[in-house]
Every structure is written in C-alpha cells, then in structure tokens.
Design a protein around this motif. Structure first.
Motif, PDB file in Angstrom:
ATOM      1  N   ASP A  88       2.871  -2.792  -2.377  1.00  0.00           N
ATOM      2  CA  ASP A  88       2.894  -2.462  -3.805  1.00  0.00           C
ATOM      3  C   ASP A  88       3.880  -1.340  -4.112  1.00  0.00           C
ATOM      4  OD1 ASP A  88       0.955  -4.334  -3.958  1.00  0.00           O
ATOM      5  OD2 ASP A  88      -0.682  -2.984  -4.496  1.00  0.00           O
ATOM      6  N   LEU A 113       2.645   7.377  -8.080  1.00  0.00           N
ATOM      7  CA  LEU A 113       2.738   6.587  -6.855  1.00  0.00           C
ATOM      8  C   LEU A 113       2.170   7.362  -5.659  1.00  0.00           C
ATOM      9  CD1 LEU A 113       3.746   3.756  -6.241  1.00  0.00           C
ATOM     10  CD2 LEU A 113       5.921   4.738  -5.514  1.00  0.00           C
ATOM     11  N   GLY A 116      -1.635   7.342  -5.810  1.00  0.00           N
ATOM     12  CA  GLY A 116      -2.183   6.089  -5.303  1.00  0.00           C
ATOM     13  C   GLY A 116      -2.138   6.020  -3.786  1.00  0.00           C
ATOM     14  N   THR A 120      -5.460   6.062  -1.290  1.00  0.00           N
ATOM     15  CA  THR A 120      -5.699   5.009  -0.307  1.00  0.00           C
ATOM     16  C   THR A 120      -5.799   5.577   1.096  1.00  0.00           C
ATOM     17  OG1 THR A 120      -4.450   3.470  -1.711  1.00  0.00           O
ATOM     18  CG2 THR A 120      -4.830   2.826   0.567  1.00  0.00           C
ATOM     19  N   ASP A 468      -4.751   1.933  -7.279  1.00  0.00           N
ATOM     20  CA  ASP A 468      -3.320   1.779  -7.561  1.00  0.00           C
ATOM     21  C   ASP A 468      -3.108   1.183  -8.945  1.00  0.00           C
ATOM     22  OD1 ASP A 468      -0.467   1.636  -6.759  1.00  0.00           O
ATOM     23  OD2 ASP A 468      -0.825  -0.519  -6.889  1.00  0.00           O
TER      24      ASP A 468
END
Length: 539
Positions: A88, A113, A116, A120, A468
């Motif tokens: 992604d 970004l 995210g 994760t 995300d």
C-alpha cells in the motif's frame, strides 16, 4: 493397493501444497498486476511496487537473524503474508504523485503514511510479548519488514518516480474532511445486537487437525488400516522419566511387565518400548550370567547333537558367539548410531536438561481403563494424549495471540494520542477499525463456524489495513485531497481483496483461512472508511 501413513501423506502433501501455492500465488500476483496496470497504466510503477516489499523481506530476515538463532517455519509461512500491507505504501505515493505536478514532499502526506506504518508495526511488535518463540519471530519479522518498506518508499521511490505533467486542481480549495460515525456505529450495534440475541459465546477452534491439509477420508482410511493391522496408535503414548539412562531402562522393563498383564486383560494389543531394543545394564549382566561357560556349553551342545543328523561341529559358530556374548562389553545407546534403528531410538529415547525420557508406543489401547491402570503402577509414568496436548498447545498460542492483539490496540492508541490526533478523528478511526474487525469475525463464524489461530494472526493484518485506510481518508491538513486519497485507497483495497480472495478458495486450510480473513477485512475496512468520510467544495 492402498498406501497410507506419515510417509505417503508427506509425499502427497508436498506435491499438492507446492502445486496449490504456486497456482494461487500466480493468480494473486496477476490480479494485483492487473489492478495496478488498469489504475496507473505504467509498467515502471508496477516494477517499483515490488522494491519496498523485497527490501522489507530482507529487513525482516535480518532482524530475526540478529535476535534469534534460527528462523522458524511459521515466520516464513505468515511473514510474507503480513508484509502484504507494505504494497500500500508505494500505491499511496503513486496516486498522490499523479495529483500533483511535483513529486510529493508534503509533510502531511508523509506524516500520515508514517503513522500507518508505525501503527501496523506496533500491532506486529505486540507478538514479541506472546511467550511463543514462533509468534515472537513473526512479530519482529513483520514489524521490521513494514518499517523497512516504509523507509524505502520515503527515501528511494520519490527519486525513481517519473515526472508527471498531469497537474490536477489544487487541493487548497477543499474543505476539511467530514467524518461521519454513523456507518461504523450502525455496524457495531447491529452485530452486537445479533450476538446478544443469539446468546452464544465466541467459538474457538483449537484443533490442530483443522489446519491439516490431509483430507478427512484419507485420515479415516488410515485409522481403519492401522486398526486392521494392529499398528501403533498415533494418538496415545506413555512417557517415562528418570534422572539417568540406567534408571530409565530399569523402569521401562518394569513397565513391560505391567503392559504384558494389561494385554492379557484386553486393554491393548501390543506395545513397543526402547528397552526392548536397549536393555538395562542390569538386565544385560543377568543375561550374561545365564549363558553357560564355554566347556559346559560345548558339553550340552554335543549331548544334543549325539542323536541328530548334524555333524558334531555344526554348532561351533554358535558356541563361539555365545562365549563372546558372555565376556563382551555391554550394549550402549551409541552402538545404534550408525545402524538403521538409530532414528527410531533417538525419537523414543531423549535427554533434556539432565533428565532422561522414554516414549512407549501403544497398539489398539483402551484409553480410559488403561489410563486409570497407569496411575496405579507407581512409576514415573505419564499418560500422553497427543490430540489433547496439541489442542492445549494451540489454545496457549491462541491466548498469547489474543493478548498480542490487545497490546497492539493499546500501543496504537498511545501512538495516535502522542501524534496529537484530534479526539473526533481518533474516535472515528477506532470505530472504523473495530467495525471492520467485527464484520471479519462475523464472516469467519458464518463460513467456518469458529475462529482459530490462523484467523487471529491474520486479523493483525486486517487491523493494519483498517488503520491505513482510515488514516488517509481522515486527513485534515491543507494538502489533503479526499479524491486522491480515495483513489489510492481504492487501488489498495481492490488489489488486496482480489489477491487474498483468490487464496480464500484454496484447498489448503491455512491459505484458505488467511485469504478469507484478509479479503473480508480489507473489503469491510474500505467500505466503512469510504462511507464515513465526505468532503464538500468550498463556496
């Protein structure tokens, strides 16, 4: 001719798993390639997508090698799957690069970004505290891989992207994103109401057999053949324990006497123990004492041959061997190292942390009465039910994985709070992620009837995908463009859902469980995040 057993199963599974994994991997890769080509129409961008994933794989393996002595199979089996979220990152970059004349250097874009990616990674790092070496390695591998892929996306990919002449309308004339809680709340309330209406606890499947790719008919046929041939049972065993090898073998010989009585009472058909192959030194010395001296043995042999058609020297080799056996050295475990029985003895005679263990195989045992009889024999003896032991092991792994998910959620909350995320945006992100996880669980229960360890680990990837999608569709900085964000999220969700949807139709249970969980989670996370965000033109 029907061939069954561990060996034939292994050969069949190796062939079927290789063929199935190859087919599904090719189909999933083609699906992703097709989506990216349709959306971006650039072969160069397609090749650049693979760069962060490859670097992430190398970063994950490097981290595991630095902190662990070896790489577990579960790490390689699940790790590359969990790294799927790294695809992604370049997709977001490509989509936002298309909407701006210059290569993206917007602080807001990279901040989102990185949020995210770190969220994760925190979800995966929570598995370090699971207490299971395999899950800990998996968490470290995936977290290091995600961060490595993100670092490559930030540092290398902007330099490799082609110049874009397609300058779209500046996002500065867009109002901040409007976040609506209703879709996620509606889903959560609906599922909660259905759950309480059913009044049934969440079903967990801790059976190791549920992950076995061997068909149930083959397993049933194997059991029938084992029963007909009185082969050893693969489920039940007896375990002996002692401080020394000699004590262990002495106990094993006592156990043989008890098992002989149990066989006479119909509690089992037979057994196989290490002391049948390697007697104790005490037993060997007693046997040596029972061998007559050379002169006495020769006299007995000649007396036996006097009325027989054999020559007087016919049994001379036997006399020589008997004399060697009487005066020779005792048999040791090391004497089997170079022979064909070495593997069997090593699997049934073990030394761990200064203690010796012996495993005794049983043939056609009567589990309940024999287990009660074992308790009465007074030896350092344990009744082993491999089915129950494997189920307990799976249950322990599942409990640890559950704790890892809880720790991950707490860590992500703290990280988003430290990132000064607004309360409304934080609540919206959490509601969207919780609703997508709830939908995924509902789909799993509907189609599989229970949740197992593979589903649970795959939910970490669903959590990463949900975060995300929600983070990008809730950006409120000046450079945020909801149209561009939705375009990139559509690309991510479509490629992920198609790729894992192909895996969900696999005949291999593990691939099927991963595919269903991630496909359902990706689709639900996208729909909820999409429906919960809106943006109006400035007047």
């Amino acid at each position: 001719l029907d061939i069954t057993g561990v060996g034939p199963f292994g050969v069949e599974l190796q062939q079927s798993i290789q063929a199935e994994a190859k087919l599904r991997s090719i189909l999933a890769s083609l699906a992703v390639v097709l989506v990216l080509l349709v959306l971006f129409r650039s072969l160069r961008l397609l090749l650049l997508v693979a760069l962060p994933v490859v670097v992430g794989l190398l970063a994950g393996l490097t981290a595991v090698c630095l902190f662990f002595d070896s790489v577990h199979g579960i790490t390689l089996a699940f790790g590359f799957t969990l790294l799927g979220v790294a695809v992604d990152f370049p997709i977001h970059l490509f989509a936002h690069q298309r909407s701006n004349a210059e290569k993206p250097a917007w602080p807001g874009f990279w901040r989102t970004l990185w949020l995210g990616a770190i969220s994760t990674a925190l979800a995966y790092l929570a598995m370090l505290f699971s207490g299971a070496a395999g899950l800990a390695q998996l968490g470290l591998f995936s977290a290091a891989g995600v961060l490595g892929a993100m670092a490559v996306t930030r540092s290398w990919l902007p330099l490799l992207l082609p110049a874009n002449e397609d300058t779209r309308q500046s996002p500065s004339n867009q109002q901040p994103v409007q976040l609506r809680m209703a879709p996620a709340l509606l889903v959560l309330l609906t599922l909660a109401g259905f759950y309480f209406w059913q009044q049934q606890p969440l079903h967990w499947d801790d059976r190791l057999a549920s992950l076995s790719p061997v068909e149930s008919k083959r397993v049933e046929r194997d059991n029938q053949l084992r029963s007909a041939s009185a082969s050893f049972d693969m489920r039940y065993q007896l375990r002996l324990q002692a401080a020394s090898l000699e004590q262990l073998l002495l106990q094993c010989e006592q156990l043989n006497q008890h098992l002989a009585e149990a066989r006479e009472n119909g509690l089992l058909a037979g057994w196989s123990s290490p002391c049948m192959l390697l007697p104790s030194e005490q037993q060997q010395k007693q046997r040596q004492l029972r061998i007559p001296a050379a002169a006495e043995l020769h006299e007995r042999v000649q007396s036996a041959l006097s009325d027989s058609p054999f020559r007087p020297d016919a049994l001379q080799p036997f006399e020589q061997i008997s004399d060697t056996a009487k005066t020779g050295s005792l048999l040791q475990a090391a004497d089997f190292d170079e022979g064909p029985l070495a593997a069997w003895l090593a699997a049934h005679l073990l030394e761990l942390d200064g203690q010796w263990f012996a495993l005794v195989n049983l043939s056609q045992p009567q589990p309940e009465p024999l287990a009660e009889r074992v308790q009465e024999w007074g030896l350092s003896l344990s009744w082993v039910d491999l089915h129950e032991s494997s189920q307990q092991m799976m249950q322990a792994f599942r409990m640890e994985a559950t704790r890892a998910v809880i720790f991950a959620v707490i860590a992500i909350l703290l990280m988003l709070a430290l990132a000064r995320t607004s309360r409304r945006r934080l609540l919206w992100i959490l509601l969207s992620a919780a609703a997508s996880l709830s939908i995924t669980l509902a789909v799993i229960l509907l189609l599989h009837g229970a949740v197992n360890l593979v589903h649970l680990v795959s939910l970490l990837l669903v959590l990463g995908l949900g975060l995300d999608y929600s983070l990008f569709l809730s950006r409120a900085d000046a450079s945020a463009d909801l149209r561009t964000a939705r375009y990139s999220i559509i690309a991510c969700a479509l490629s992920t859902t198609l790729a894992f949807g192909i895996l969900s139709d696999s005949s291999i249970p593990m691939l099927r469980f991963i595919g269903l969980t991630v496909a359902a989670g990706s689709l639900s996370a996208f729909v909820l995040a999409y429906l919960g965000s809106s943006q109006r033109k400035a007047g």
